[in-house]
Design a protein around this motif. Structure first.
Motif, PDB file in Angstrom:
ATOM      1  N   TRP A   1       0.865  -1.176   0.000  1.00  0.00           N
ATOM      2  CA  TRP A   1       0.000   0.000   0.000  1.00  0.00           C
ATOM      3  C   TRP A   1       0.901   1.225   0.000  1.00  0.00           C
ATOM      4  CZ3 TRP A   1      -4.019  -1.270   4.437  1.00  0.00           C
ATOM      5  CH2 TRP A   1      -4.751  -2.419   4.074  1.00  0.00           C
TER       6      TRP A   1
ATOM      7  N   ILE B   1       3.370   2.339  -7.696  1.00  0.00           N
ATOM      8  CA  ILE B   1       2.402   1.295  -8.045  1.00  0.00           C
ATOM      9  C   ILE B   1       2.699   0.734  -9.434  1.00  0.00           C
ATOM     10  CG2 ILE B   1      -0.041   0.917  -8.602  1.00  0.00           C
ATOM     11  CD1 ILE B   1      -0.621   2.878  -6.262  1.00  0.00           C
TER      12      ILE B   1
ATOM     13  N   ARG C   1      -1.588  -0.909  -4.209  1.00  0.00           N
ATOM     14  CA  ARG C   1      -2.691   0.040  -4.361  1.00  0.00           C
ATOM     15  C   ARG C   1      -2.386   1.314  -3.597  1.00  0.00           C
ATOM     16  NH1 ARG C   1      -6.636   0.568  -0.334  1.00  0.00           N
ATOM     17  NH2 ARG C   1      -6.579  -0.892   1.415  1.00  0.00           N
TER      18      ARG C   1
END
Length: 335
Positions: A302, A312, A323
């Motif tokens: 993340w 990403i 994400r």
């Protein structure tokens, strides 16, 4: 087999753990906050209770006053909050900074906060924490950001002092972390002379010294016994805001320097009127960020507060799940 449920959710206040009923570095006052470090974009006053390292709690008290939270708890080993196990691990960012490990719902998440992998004598070294989900910052999350050796930047400053002995050198550095790191880099480079500091740095520097960080001979930059000419050839450390104040005019023809990872962007240096940019950062650059993801090898990454898209995209090219978190309210290497 169904994928395990994530133990953390994103809410307007920040990252929330339902099974432990706490937030990590919340941006608004909450009932219980776990705080990674004492920079103001992560550590806010007004929470019902704060759990953090002893040094982070002490620094928050210095900055906000003893009543900054309703209750304080020192992070000590592995702790249980509700149905969740949490532990704190060094982040290498500033004194007291920690990554927070959260284990619940069959998964272990490491929330890195802000972290750095370059040796920093003013705080504990970053520690790898195995995890299923790694939450990483991306302050310098672009391939163009590759920080130079900080020792070389300190040598650059000393070379300028030697070249302009008639001028004072004012180094802009944030009061928590960066100022102490610049001082330590200068000491390691052989600068044994006094270093003069702005009053805004005094209490935090005193606390570092009390914690065993050898900052050497520090003196107030507002010493009334010294004349303007006495500061020729001297180094003064001050918050960047001092550049815009009449305070800087008390020194002879000052060379304005600024210690920040952002000084690799020349336009930023020009905007601040910086004559001597020093690329010294307390965050991972692109190489260390991607190396960390490779070494930890989490099932999912993340990405937050920074250049999420590039990180990403890199993860996708490596076949890694990732994400963005889109958490608002964090500043880039600021207080």
């Amino acid at each position: 087999m169904a994928k395990a449920k994530s133990p953390l959710l994103t809410r307007p206040e920040g990252l929330y753990c339902p099974s432990g009923d706490f937030y990590i570095d919340p941006m608004r006052p909450v009932k219980r906050a776990l705080v990674t470090h004492a920079h103001a974009d992560h550590a806010r006053a007004g929470h019902g209770a704060v759990l953090a390292t002893r040094q982070t709690l002490d620094l928050m008290a210095i900055r906000y006053g003893d009543d900054f939270a309703g209750a304080r708890q020192v992070a000590d080993g592995e702790m249980t909050l509700g149905d969740t196990r949490v532990s704190f691990h060094p982040a290498g960012h500033v004194l007291g900074s920690a990554q927070i490990s959260v284990t619940a719902e069959g998964q272990r998440v490491t929330v890195s906060g802000d972290y750095a992998r370059v040796a920093n004598p003013s705080c504990a070294e970053w520690e790898p924490v195995p995890c299923d989900i790694f939450v990483t910052e991306a302050t310098f999350g672009l391939p163009v950001f590759r920080h130079p050796d900080p020792a070389g930047e300190a040598e650059k400053l000393l070379a300028s002092v030697a070249a302009f002995p008639e001028r004072a050198h004012i180094v802009g550095a944030y009061s928590l972390g960066k100022a102490q790191r610049v001082i330590m880099l200068l000491r390691q480079a052989g600068w044994d002379a006094p270093i003069y500091i702005h009053g805004a740095l005094q209490r935090i520097c005193d606390y570092h010294i009390a914690q065993g960080v050898a900052l050497g001979d520090l003196r107030p930059a507002t010493d009334d016994s010294m004349k303007k000419a006495d500061f020729a050839g001297q180094i003064i450390i001050a918050p960047p805001s001092a550049f815009e104040a009449t305070w800087a005019q008390r020194f002879p023809d000052p060379v304005l320097a600024f210690a920040s990872g952002w000084m690799s962007v020349r336009a930023r240096a020009r905007q601040r009127g910086v004559e001597l940019p020093l690329v010294i950062s307390d965050h991972v650059d692109w190489a260390d960020l991607t190396r960390t993801i490779d070494e930890l090898n989490p099932a999912e990454t993340w990405v937050t507060h920074g250049r999420e898209d590039a990180v990403i995209r890199w993860c996708e090219l490596q076949g890694r799940a990732a994400r963005p978190l889109h958490l608002a309210g964090y500043e880039d290497e600021a207080e």
